[in-house]
Motif scaffolding. Structure first.
Motif, PDB file in Angstrom:
ATOM      1  N   MET A  48      40.082  31.840  29.879  1.00  0.00           N
ATOM      2  CA  MET A  48      40.876  32.005  31.085  1.00  0.00           C
ATOM      3  C   MET A  48      40.419  31.045  32.165  1.00  0.00           C
ATOM      4  N   ASP A  49      41.316  30.325  32.685  1.00  0.00           N
ATOM      5  CA  ASP A  49      40.979  29.406  33.764  1.00  0.00           C
ATOM      6  C   ASP A  49      41.497  29.987  35.063  1.00  0.00           C
ATOM      7  N   PRO A  50      40.609  30.558  35.904  1.00  0.00           N
ATOM      8  CA  PRO A  50      41.058  31.154  37.150  1.00  0.00           C
ATOM      9  C   PRO A  50      41.776  30.173  38.061  1.00  0.00           C
ATOM     10  N   ASN A  51      41.529  28.863  37.884  1.00  0.00           N
ATOM     11  CA  ASN A  51      42.247  27.897  38.707  1.00  0.00           C
ATOM     12  C   ASN A  51      43.748  28.020  38.526  1.00  0.00           C
ATOM     13  N   ALA A  52      44.157  28.470  37.338  1.00  0.00           N
ATOM     14  CA  ALA A  52      45.580  28.553  37.043  1.00  0.00           C
ATOM     15  C   ALA A  52      46.281  29.593  37.898  1.00  0.00           C
ATOM     16  N   VAL A  53      45.542  30.573  38.402  1.00  0.00           N
ATOM     17  CA  VAL A  53      46.158  31.562  39.261  1.00  0.00           C
ATOM     18  C   VAL A  53      45.872  31.267  40.732  1.00  0.00           C
ATOM     19  N   GLY A  54      45.245  30.139  40.976  1.00  0.00           N
ATOM     20  CA  GLY A  54      45.041  29.682  42.350  1.00  0.00           C
ATOM     21  C   GLY A  54      44.186  30.587  43.197  1.00  0.00           C
ATOM     22  N   ALA A  55      43.189  31.223  42.571  1.00  0.00           N
ATOM     23  CA  ALA A  55      42.457  32.238  43.306  1.00  0.00           C
ATOM     24  C   ALA A  55      41.142  31.764  43.907  1.00  0.00           C
ATOM     25  N   ARG A  56      40.604  30.643  43.459  1.00  0.00           N
ATOM     26  CA  ARG A  56      39.233  30.340  43.816  1.00  0.00           C
ATOM     27  C   ARG A  56      39.031  30.103  45.302  1.00  0.00           C
ATOM     28  N   HIS A  57      40.023  29.616  46.010  1.00  0.00           N
ATOM     29  CA  HIS A  57      39.786  29.283  47.405  1.00  0.00           C
ATOM     30  C   HIS A  57      39.868  30.499  48.316  1.00  0.00           C
ATOM     31  N   PHE A  58      40.120  31.689  47.753  1.00  0.00           N
ATOM     32  CA  PHE A  58      40.238  32.861  48.608  1.00  0.00           C
ATOM     33  C   PHE A  58      38.893  33.489  48.939  1.00  0.00           C
ATOM     34  N   THR A  59      37.911  33.274  48.112  1.00  0.00           N
ATOM     35  CA  THR A  59      36.628  33.897  48.399  1.00  0.00           C
ATOM     36  C   THR A  59      35.503  33.094  47.767  1.00  0.00           C
ATOM     37  N   THR A  64      46.406  34.608  31.668  1.00  0.00           N
ATOM     38  CA  THR A  64      46.770  33.876  32.881  1.00  0.00           C
ATOM     39  C   THR A  64      48.277  33.839  33.129  1.00  0.00           C
ATOM     40  N   PRO A  65      49.107  33.366  32.178  1.00  0.00           N
ATOM     41  CA  PRO A  65      50.546  33.317  32.450  1.00  0.00           C
ATOM     42  C   PRO A  65      51.161  34.694  32.641  1.00  0.00           C
ATOM     43  N   ILE A  66      50.677  35.691  31.897  1.00  0.00           N
ATOM     44  CA  ILE A  66      51.221  37.044  32.058  1.00  0.00           C
ATOM     45  C   ILE A  66      50.875  37.591  33.431  1.00  0.00           C
ATOM     46  N   THR A  67      49.647  37.375  33.868  1.00  0.00           N
ATOM     47  CA  THR A  67      49.243  37.866  35.189  1.00  0.00           C
ATOM     48  C   THR A  67      50.040  37.183  36.288  1.00  0.00           C
ATOM     49  N   ASN A  68      50.288  35.887  36.142  1.00  0.00           N
ATOM     50  CA  ASN A  68      51.105  35.186  37.135  1.00  0.00           C
ATOM     51  C   ASN A  68      52.503  35.777  37.229  1.00  0.00           C
ATOM     52  N   VAL A  69      53.066  36.145  36.088  1.00  0.00           N
ATOM     53  CA  VAL A  69      54.404  36.756  36.082  1.00  0.00           C
ATOM     54  C   VAL A  69      54.367  38.150  36.709  1.00  0.00           C
ATOM     55  N   VAL A  70      53.388  38.953  36.287  1.00  0.00           N
ATOM     56  CA  VAL A  70      53.284  40.324  36.793  1.00  0.00           C
ATOM     57  C   VAL A  70      53.081  40.348  38.305  1.00  0.00           C
ATOM     58  N   TRP A  87      53.275  35.317  41.162  1.00  0.00           N
ATOM     59  CA  TRP A  87      52.666  34.126  41.744  1.00  0.00           C
ATOM     60  C   TRP A  87      53.340  32.865  41.209  1.00  0.00           C
ATOM     61  N   ASN A  88      53.577  31.925  42.093  1.00  0.00           N
ATOM     62  CA  ASN A  88      54.147  30.650  41.686  1.00  0.00           C
ATOM     63  C   ASN A  88      53.080  29.801  40.989  1.00  0.00           C
ATOM     64  N   GLY A  89      53.534  28.748  40.345  1.00  0.00           N
ATOM     65  CA  GLY A  89      52.585  27.876  39.649  1.00  0.00           C
ATOM     66  C   GLY A  89      51.975  28.555  38.450  1.00  0.00           C
ATOM     67  N   ALA A 126      44.918  39.050  44.583  1.00  0.00           N
ATOM     68  CA  ALA A 126      45.873  40.153  44.655  1.00  0.00           C
ATOM     69  C   ALA A 126      45.738  40.908  45.980  1.00  0.00           C
ATOM     70  N   ALA A 127      44.494  41.111  46.418  1.00  0.00           N
ATOM     71  CA  ALA A 127      44.272  41.787  47.697  1.00  0.00           C
ATOM     72  C   ALA A 127      44.811  40.955  48.854  1.00  0.00           C
ATOM     73  N   HIS A 128      44.688  39.648  48.737  1.00  0.00           N
ATOM     74  CA  HIS A 128      45.181  38.756  49.786  1.00  0.00           C
ATOM     75  C   HIS A 128      46.707  38.703  49.786  1.00  0.00           C
ATOM     76  N   THR A 129      47.303  38.717  48.593  1.00  0.00           N
ATOM     77  CA  THR A 129      48.759  38.610  48.486  1.00  0.00           C
ATOM     78  C   THR A 129      49.456  39.913  48.857  1.00  0.00           C
ATOM     79  N   PHE A 130      48.844  41.048  48.480  1.00  0.00           N
ATOM     80  CA  PHE A 130      49.465  42.356  48.717  1.00  0.00           C
ATOM     81  C   PHE A 130      48.496  43.257  49.489  1.00  0.00           C
ATOM     82  N   PRO A 131      48.231  42.943  50.740  1.00  0.00           N
ATOM     83  CA  PRO A 131      47.212  43.692  51.497  1.00  0.00           C
ATOM     84  C   PRO A 131      47.548  45.169  51.712  1.00  0.00           C
TER      85      PRO A 131
END
Length: 271
Positions: free
Chosen positions: A1-12, A90-96, A99-101, A165-170
């Motif tokens: 799993m590449d967390p970069n694919a869900v664009g999460a690393r810059h959040f924390t 990764t792709p399933i989580t992006n769909v669920v 998230w774009n990209g 997820a916490a950042h997107t859906f506070p």
């Protein structure tokens, strides 16, 4: 799993207390190792995808796919392996999560596609099949090292998805929990589909409360509580340590300290 694919690393970004990093080097199968080195690797993995974690995760994922599916190697198998044991969550989580990209990492990242292809060739085509034999021989140092790097990849992916997820859906406290469970377990859907296509008996990934799913749920809930009390850095450190220790125990003794529930009893909770 590449967390970069869900664009999460810059959040924390977590920096870990180095109180434990002052310990002397501990030899592990001849490899000098300190808590300080582990701390640096964890901090680096929060910012980028370290080559060591990348290669270790790819090798053990591809070897697991070959062991699961059997003989045969083609470009199709390389692609299927990337869904089954590598990056399917990764792709399933992006769909669920909406998230774009949401491109599969093999498409989104040229580096990951190149490394995955090289590791696939190593596992399937190495002289005398020595790479595959190392990765599937219990307690072999290379196998153990790849398993540990794979665990770092898994915990990092879970943490980053939950934070995003916490950042997107506070307003939704359950969103991080859904995201964490999805990134770690939804790749099993692809295993289920291929197993059925091969005529094998298969159960839908969440139909039974397996030991792996129990561990996933436990880790996700612990980190969700840590997010609630804003102690994510400590939680991530200890979840990683517990995961690594558990992996060593399973590999060396077949005893899993995190198997906290009998299968028959836990499956009573399943639908």
């Amino acid at each position: 799993m590449d967390p970069n694919a869900v664009g999460a690393r810059h959040f924390t970004v977590f920096q870990f207390n180095d109180r434990m990093s002052r310990s002397k080097a501990v030899p592990f199968h001849g490899i000098p190792f300190t808590f300080s080195q582990l701390r640096r690797l964890l901090n680096t993995s929060q910012q980028e995808y370290p080559w060591s974690v990348h290669i270790g995760h790819d090798l053990i994922s591809i070897a697991s796919y070959r062991q699961w599916r059997g003989a045969g190697a083609s470009l199709l198998h390389a692609f299927l392996a990337s869904f089954h044991f590598g990056n399917g969550g990764t792709p399933i989580t992006n769909v669920v999560m909406g998230w774009n990209g949401g491109a599969h990492p093999l498409v989104a990242s040229p580096n990951q596609a190149a490394v995955w292809s090289l590791m696939f060739a190593a596992v399937y085509k190495s002289p005398l099949d020595f790479v595959y034999r190392m990765l599937t021989t219990a307690r072999h140092p290379v196998r153990v090292l790849c398993l540990l790097l794979d665990q770092i990849d898994a915990v990092t992916s879970m943490v980053n998805v939950m934070e995003k997820a916490a950042h997107t859906f506070p307003a939704n406290p359950l969103a991080p929990i859904f995201g964490g469970i999805s990134i770690l377990s939804s790749g099993g859907i692809f295993n289920h589909i291929e197993a059925l296509s091969l005529g094998r008996k298969s159960t839908y990934p969440w139909a039974t409360f397996t030991q792996r799913l129990r561990r996933t749920v436990a880790f996700v809930l612990i980190y969700a509580i840590a997010m609630r009390y804003r102690v994510q850095g400590h939680a991530r450190w200890w979840l990683t340590i517990v995961s690594l220790v558990s992996t060593i125990c399973v590999e060396s003794t077949s005893f899993d300290p995190l198997n906290f529930c009998d299968d028959a009893a836990c499956n009573m909770l399943a639908p």
